[in-house]
Design a protein around this motif. Sequence first.
Motif, PDB file in Angstrom:
ATOM      1  N   THR A  82     -12.220  25.174  29.178  1.00 20.39           N
ATOM      2  CA  THR A  82     -10.820  25.920  28.884  1.00 20.39           C
ATOM      3  C   THR A  82     -11.008  26.270  27.399  1.00 20.39           C
TER       4      THR A  82
ATOM      5  N   LEU B   1     -23.202  19.451  18.602  1.00 22.31           N
ATOM      6  CA  LEU B   1     -23.320  18.120  17.893  1.00 22.31           C
ATOM      7  C   LEU B   1     -22.706  17.300  18.762  1.00 22.31           C
TER       8      LEU B   1
ATOM      9  N   PHE C 269     -16.755  30.186  13.645  1.00 18.30           N
ATOM     10  CA  PHE C 269     -17.212  29.488  14.583  1.00 18.30           C
ATOM     11  C   PHE C 269     -16.367  28.144  14.818  1.00 18.30           C
ATOM     12  N   SER C 270     -16.188  27.589  15.814  1.00 18.92           N
ATOM     13  CA  SER C 270     -15.508  26.379  15.912  1.00 18.92           C
ATOM     14  C   SER C 270     -16.095  25.339  16.996  1.00 18.92           C
ATOM     15  N   GLN C 271     -15.839  24.060  16.840  1.00 19.73           N
ATOM     16  CA  GLN C 271     -16.388  23.320  17.462  1.00 19.73           C
ATOM     17  C   GLN C 271     -15.729  21.863  17.745  1.00 19.73           C
ATOM     18  N   LEU C 272     -15.204  21.870  18.989  1.00 23.61           N
ATOM     19  CA  LEU C 272     -14.299  20.685  19.481  1.00 23.61           C
ATOM     20  C   LEU C 272     -14.877  19.754  20.401  1.00 23.61           C
ATOM     21  N   LEU C 273     -15.007  18.501  19.951  1.00 22.33           N
ATOM     22  CA  LEU C 273     -15.756  17.364  20.754  1.00 22.33           C
ATOM     23  C   LEU C 273     -14.401  16.669  20.866  1.00 22.33           C
ATOM     24  N   ILE C 274     -14.357  16.335  22.226  1.00 16.60           N
ATOM     25  CA  ILE C 274     -13.182  15.285  22.665  1.00 16.60           C
ATOM     26  C   ILE C 274     -14.009  14.090  23.289  1.00 16.60           C
ATOM     27  N   GLN C 275     -13.323  12.990  23.003  1.00 13.83           N
ATOM     28  CA  GLN C 275     -14.122  11.617  23.258  1.00 13.83           C
ATOM     29  C   GLN C 275     -13.291  10.761  24.099  1.00 13.83           C
TER      30      GLN C 275
ATOM     31  N   LYS D 101     -21.126  12.888  19.416  1.00 11.23           N
ATOM     32  CA  LYS D 101     -20.634  12.282  18.495  1.00 11.23           C
ATOM     33  C   LYS D 101     -21.309  11.600  17.448  1.00 11.23           C
TER      34      LYS D 101
ATOM     35  N   PRO E  79     -14.611  23.657  24.249  1.00 10.81           N
ATOM     36  CA  PRO E  79     -14.921  22.293  24.087  1.00 10.81           C
ATOM     37  C   PRO E  79     -15.907  21.588  24.884  1.00 10.81           C
TER      38      PRO E  79
ATOM     39  N   LEU F 162      -6.780  27.732  18.612  1.00 13.27           N
ATOM     40  CA  LEU F 162      -7.118  27.333  17.159  1.00 13.27           C
ATOM     41  C   LEU F 162      -5.785  27.318  16.272  1.00 13.27           C
TER      42      LEU F 162
ATOM     43  N   ASP G 142     -20.043  16.524  28.908  1.00 14.19           N
ATOM     44  CA  ASP G 142     -19.569  17.937  29.854  1.00 14.19           C
ATOM     45  C   ASP G 142     -18.954  19.109  29.031  1.00 14.19           C
TER      46      ASP G 142
ATOM     47  N   ILE H 152     -16.333  21.819  28.775  1.00 11.26           N
ATOM     48  CA  ILE H 152     -14.904  22.059  29.466  1.00 11.26           C
ATOM     49  C   ILE H 152     -14.471  23.517  29.346  1.00 11.26           C
TER      50      ILE H 152
ATOM     51  N   PHE I  30     -16.813  17.489  26.074  1.00  9.76           N
ATOM     52  CA  PHE I  30     -16.265  16.174  26.459  1.00  9.76           C
ATOM     53  C   PHE I  30     -17.408  15.057  26.297  1.00  9.76           C
TER      54      PHE I  30
END
Lengths: 126, 126
Positions: free
Chosen positions: B98, B59, B112-118, B61, B83, B102, B94, B96, B85
């Motif tokens: 890497t 998902l 699960f885990s989801q990391l969204l960097i903005q 932002k 993650p 956690l 994109d 990432i 970006f």
Amino acid sequence: MGIIRKTKTVEILLNEFNKNEVAISAKKLIDSLGNTINKTTIYRVLDKLEDDGVLHSFLGKDGLKWYAKCNGCSSSKHTDMHPHFQCLSCGKVDCISTNVVLPNIPNRQIEFSQLLIQGKCEVCCA
Amino acid sequence: MGIIRKTKTVEILLNEFNKNEVAISAKKLIDSLGNTINKTTIYRVLDKLEDDGVLHSFLGKDGLKWYAKCNGCSSSKHTDMHPHFQCLSCGKVDCISTNVVLPNIPNRQIEFSQLLIQGKCEVCCA
DNA sequence: TTTGTTACTGCAACTAAGTTGCGTTATATT
DNA sequence: AATATAACGCAACTTAGTTGCAGTAACAAA
């Protein structure tokens, strides 16, 4: 612009966040308070409380909007950047008070990040 | 169940993911291909390609669903846990490549885990 | 206590992403 | 070519969240 008048709606909603430690989704607030308070009002008050730095919002696993009380945020700056944990069994969402180590991304300027961890909570694990 | 027949729709959609490196939102695919392919079909093919481990979804932002090609995933196991970006200026997303460290959460079982960097991407930074 | 400004609320109608049911089309197997 | 059925298109639906506007109530000033 944030909250200016202390109305009954504001009081009721703040009370919901004071009695539990967990985060609450806008949907759940509408489900439980929808026949007392109009859903438009709920959305608007939540939005203003976030502007004031009283609440912070984030998206859960289904893209639903969740809110939780802020720690150390002001209306001018949201400093909260902690991860959230959503239980896949009971749906509960908690704030995790641990700092996230972001990966190093060259040539990009990081402004926000949101980390949602999913799994089984301490109750559903047993 | 995943893709069984190699239809024109599958070919067109896979081609979209092969010509760019970036992730694509379902909405954008409907905007650009919607008068060629029905949106229901687009959603269904994306869903099946994800089942097959060809694409992974996450998902963005705004809670919109995005898809990108998988690396090293099979239909039985999605190993991708990287993650993403999202650029706040141009909206591009994109993957990432890497690993995410956690935080340690006691008494919980992480699945699960989801990391969204903005922030700003390499193009919009300049 | 009353008055007046305007922040806030409720209602109804709307927006938009994503889903469902079903009849039709087209792929692939025999 | 015949046939079984996966895949498709269409229309109608679901649901979280938004918008416009008229009515209500909080609060400061008189």
